[in-house]
Design a protein around this motif. Structure first.
Motif, PDB file in Angstrom:
ATOM      1  N   ILE A 137       0.832  -1.206   0.000  1.00  0.00           N
ATOM      2  CA  ILE A 137       0.000   0.000   0.000  1.00  0.00           C
ATOM      3  C   ILE A 137       0.863   1.251   0.000  1.00  0.00           C
ATOM      4  N   PHE A 138       1.916   1.232   0.841  1.00  0.00           N
ATOM      5  CA  PHE A 138       2.792   2.398   0.940  1.00  0.00           C
ATOM      6  C   PHE A 138       3.451   2.708  -0.401  1.00  0.00           C
ATOM      7  N   PHE A 139       4.020   1.689  -1.041  1.00  0.00           N
ATOM      8  CA  PHE A 139       4.693   1.922  -2.316  1.00  0.00           C
ATOM      9  C   PHE A 139       3.697   2.289  -3.408  1.00  0.00           C
ATOM     10  N   PHE A 140       2.523   1.671  -3.388  1.00  0.00           N
ATOM     11  CA  PHE A 140       1.520   1.954  -4.409  1.00  0.00           C
ATOM     12  C   PHE A 140       1.121   3.427  -4.379  1.00  0.00           C
ATOM     13  N   PHE A 141       0.838   3.954  -3.186  1.00  0.00           N
ATOM     14  CA  PHE A 141       0.418   5.355  -3.085  1.00  0.00           C
ATOM     15  C   PHE A 141       1.582   6.322  -3.258  1.00  0.00           C
ATOM     16  N   THR A 142       2.767   5.936  -2.783  1.00  0.00           N
ATOM     17  CA  THR A 142       3.941   6.786  -2.994  1.00  0.00           C
ATOM     18  C   THR A 142       4.201   6.965  -4.478  1.00  0.00           C
ATOM     19  N   LEU A 143       4.219   5.855  -5.200  1.00  0.00           N
ATOM     20  CA  LEU A 143       4.518   5.896  -6.630  1.00  0.00           C
ATOM     21  C   LEU A 143       3.386   6.532  -7.420  1.00  0.00           C
ATOM     22  N   GLY A 144       2.140   6.245  -7.018  1.00  0.00           N
ATOM     23  CA  GLY A 144       1.002   6.857  -7.700  1.00  0.00           C
ATOM     24  C   GLY A 144       0.975   8.365  -7.521  1.00  0.00           C
ATOM     25  N   GLY A 145       1.215   8.833  -6.286  1.00  0.00           N
ATOM     26  CA  GLY A 145       1.252  10.268  -6.032  1.00  0.00           C
ATOM     27  C   GLY A 145       2.396  10.940  -6.754  1.00  0.00           C
ATOM     28  N   ALA A 146       3.569  10.291  -6.741  1.00  0.00           N
ATOM     29  CA  ALA A 146       4.738  10.839  -7.437  1.00  0.00           C
ATOM     30  C   ALA A 146       4.474  10.964  -8.934  1.00  0.00           C
ATOM     31  N   GLU A 147       3.780   9.966  -9.501  1.00  0.00           N
ATOM     32  CA  GLU A 147       3.498  10.008 -10.940  1.00  0.00           C
ATOM     33  C   GLU A 147       2.551  11.153 -11.282  1.00  0.00           C
ATOM     34  N   CYS A 148       1.537  11.380 -10.449  1.00  0.00           N
ATOM     35  CA  CYS A 148       0.610  12.488 -10.699  1.00  0.00           C
ATOM     36  C   CYS A 148       1.345  13.826 -10.698  1.00  0.00           C
TER      37      CYS A 148
ATOM     38  N   ILE B 148      12.482  15.802  -6.442  1.00  0.00           N
ATOM     39  CA  ILE B 148      12.389  15.604  -4.987  1.00  0.00           C
ATOM     40  C   ILE B 148      10.980  15.911  -4.493  1.00  0.00           C
ATOM     41  N   THR B 149      10.384  16.983  -5.029  1.00  0.00           N
ATOM     42  CA  THR B 149       9.022  17.366  -4.640  1.00  0.00           C
ATOM     43  C   THR B 149       8.023  16.273  -4.971  1.00  0.00           C
ATOM     44  N   SER B 150       8.156  15.676  -6.143  1.00  0.00           N
ATOM     45  CA  SER B 150       7.220  14.621  -6.545  1.00  0.00           C
ATOM     46  C   SER B 150       7.316  13.421  -5.607  1.00  0.00           C
ATOM     47  N   TRP B 151       8.543  13.038  -5.231  1.00  0.00           N
ATOM     48  CA  TRP B 151       8.717  11.892  -4.335  1.00  0.00           C
ATOM     49  C   TRP B 151       8.232  12.211  -2.921  1.00  0.00           C
ATOM     50  N   ILE B 152       8.553  13.395  -2.420  1.00  0.00           N
ATOM     51  CA  ILE B 152       8.117  13.763  -1.067  1.00  0.00           C
ATOM     52  C   ILE B 152       6.596  13.864  -0.999  1.00  0.00           C
ATOM     53  N   GLY B 153       5.988  14.456  -2.027  1.00  0.00           N
ATOM     54  CA  GLY B 153       4.527  14.551  -2.066  1.00  0.00           C
ATOM     55  C   GLY B 153       3.876  13.183  -2.038  1.00  0.00           C
ATOM     56  N   GLY B 154       4.421  12.243  -2.824  1.00  0.00           N
ATOM     57  CA  GLY B 154       3.887  10.887  -2.833  1.00  0.00           C
ATOM     58  C   GLY B 154       4.054  10.197  -1.492  1.00  0.00           C
ATOM     59  N   ILE B 155       5.209  10.378  -0.851  1.00  0.00           N
ATOM     60  CA  ILE B 155       5.485   9.735   0.435  1.00  0.00           C
ATOM     61  C   ILE B 155       4.558  10.260   1.524  1.00  0.00           C
ATOM     62  N   LEU B 156       4.332  11.579   1.552  1.00  0.00           N
ATOM     63  CA  LEU B 156       3.467  12.162   2.576  1.00  0.00           C
ATOM     64  C   LEU B 156       2.037  11.643   2.461  1.00  0.00           C
ATOM     65  N   ALA B 157       1.510  11.636   1.245  1.00  0.00           N
ATOM     66  CA  ALA B 157       0.149  11.130   1.042  1.00  0.00           C
ATOM     67  C   ALA B 157       0.069   9.645   1.364  1.00  0.00           C
ATOM     68  N   SER B 158       1.081   8.912   0.952  1.00  0.00           N
ATOM     69  CA  SER B 158       1.093   7.466   1.157  1.00  0.00           C
ATOM     70  C   SER B 158       1.167   7.106   2.630  1.00  0.00           C
ATOM     71  N   THR B 159       1.945   7.845   3.400  1.00  0.00           N
ATOM     72  CA  THR B 159       2.079   7.567   4.830  1.00  0.00           C
ATOM     73  C   THR B 159       0.728   7.664   5.528  1.00  0.00           C
ATOM     74  N   ALA B 160      -0.043   8.694   5.200  1.00  0.00           N
ATOM     75  CA  ALA B 160      -1.366   8.876   5.810  1.00  0.00           C
ATOM     76  C   ALA B 160      -2.305   7.740   5.419  1.00  0.00           C
ATOM     77  N   HIS B 161      -2.344   7.398   4.135  1.00  0.00           N
ATOM     78  CA  HIS B 161      -3.222   6.324   3.661  1.00  0.00           C
ATOM     79  C   HIS B 161      -2.840   4.982   4.279  1.00  0.00           C
ATOM     80  N   THR B 162      -1.549   4.693   4.311  1.00  0.00           N
ATOM     81  CA  THR B 162      -1.085   3.406   4.826  1.00  0.00           C
ATOM     82  C   THR B 162      -1.386   3.262   6.309  1.00  0.00           C
ATOM     83  N   PHE B 163      -1.135   4.317   7.070  1.00  0.00           N
ATOM     84  CA  PHE B 163      -1.378   4.278   8.516  1.00  0.00           C
ATOM     85  C   PHE B 163      -2.844   4.011   8.805  1.00  0.00           C
ATOM     86  N   TYR B 164      -3.734   4.706   8.093  1.00  0.00           N
ATOM     87  CA  TYR B 164      -5.167   4.520   8.329  1.00  0.00           C
ATOM     88  C   TYR B 164      -5.615   3.124   7.912  1.00  0.00           C
TER      89      TYR B 164
END
Length: 315
Positions: free
Chosen positions: A101-112, A146-162
């Motif tokens: 889940i973490f990698f899926f959302f990190t990579l998906g957010g980074a791609e957007c 760097i912004t694309s990766w950090i943005g993806g990681i931040l969103a992914s962390t919230a989704h994964t934790f929940y």
């Protein structure tokens, strides 16, 4: 409470790709072939961008980041799916599930974010060519990545934790071929309607706003292109932009369906079909779309293969 606590420490069960489908083994084999093609295409594109000096530009730097994202995205789902299918095992640990889940959302957010930044790069290149070297310098490109990766990681962390803290009081069977948030939300015994609203808001931030920005960039680009006097320059700009718009449509379109419409309106089969398209087909198609319609990339490939001697003179 005991049942809920007990399931927190046990594995999930992935039912796999379209469990009710006949001859699913054929589909699995096709997906594995697509995976090999995607890895091959993206690796070749990365190598070409790395070795050919003519491709050492901001546009191709961002494209190389997109290839890295696609490689990681497809590799985070297909190998596990194939191993489970051929081994007959369907379990996945909570740690592995959370990791997916973490990698899926990190990579998906980074791609957007990357797709949005690539549209901005094309806007500057076409509409403000004299300022391009100043605006899109090496530092800016690095900060964009760097912004694309950090943005993806931040969103992914919230989704994964929940998602990984949702109580699973009943069946642990996930109707999917990998751990995806909507599929896990469906087997939770907790009311997730409030979080679905959060997902919708996140969809606005990572899907709708990027889409609007991309369309705005290309609207301005189209107006500029229409006023170009050089047919060669017009055709080159349109070819590059049409490739990017195709990739945007293939990726953001299914994302809108998955994350910006009510989860109750999706069947398990529909969610799997969209996931296959986003996580398997798109990573394979991206390098093809950018390569086949790009003379610079094809020229670099021909130069390395030695099949086009004239390319040395053209460079």
């Amino acid at each position: 409470m005991e049942g809920g606590n007990e399931t927190l420490s046990t594995d999930f069960i992935l039912l796999g790709l379209f469990p009710g489908m006949k001859h699913v083994s054929i589909l699995v084999c096709v997906i594995i072939l697509v995976y090999v093609a995607a890895v091959t295409g993206n690796v070749i594109l990365l190598l070409l961008i790395w070795v050919d000096v003519r491709l050492h530009t901001p546009m191709y730097f961002l494209l190389s980041q997109l290839s890295v994202v696609d490689l990681a995205l497809i590799s985070s789902t297909v190998p596990k799916m194939a191993i489970n299918f051929f081994s007959g095992k369907k379990n996945i640990t909570r740690l592995d599930c959370g990791t997916q889940i973490f990698f899926f959302f990190t990579l998906g957010g980074a791609e957007c974010i990357l797709l949005t930044l690539m549209a901005y790069d094309r806007y500057i290149a076409v509409c403000n060519p004299l300022r391009y070297a100043v605006v899109m310098n090496q530092d800016v490109c690095l900060k964009m990545a760097i912004t694309s990766w950090i943005g993806g990681i931040l969103a992914s962390t919230a989704h994964t934790f929940y998602t990984m803290n949702l109580p699973i009081c009943g069946s642990r069977k996930i109707h999917h071929f990998f751990c995806e948030m909507p599929a896990i939300m469906k087997i939770s015994c907790k009311d997730t309607s409030t979080y679905e609203l959060v997902v919708f808001v996140m969809g606005i931030a990572f899907i709708l706003i990027p889409f609007v920005l991309i369309m705005s960039s290309y609207s301005l680009i189209l107006l500029t292109v229409l006023h170009m006097k050089s047919p060669q320059g017009r055709n080159k700009a349109l070819a590059t932009c049409s490739s990017h718009l195709t990739v945007v449509s293939l990726y953001l379109g299914p994302c809108v369906y998955m994350y910006m419409t009510p989860g109750s309106s999706h069947s398990a089969e529909q969610e799997q079909a969209v996931s296959v398209f986003c996580t398997v087909l798109t990573p394979m198609l991206n390098p093809l779309i950018y390569s086949l319609r790009n003379k610079d990339v094809m020229g670099a490939l021909q130069k390395i293969l030695g099949k086009h001697p004239l390319s040395n003179h053209n460079s």
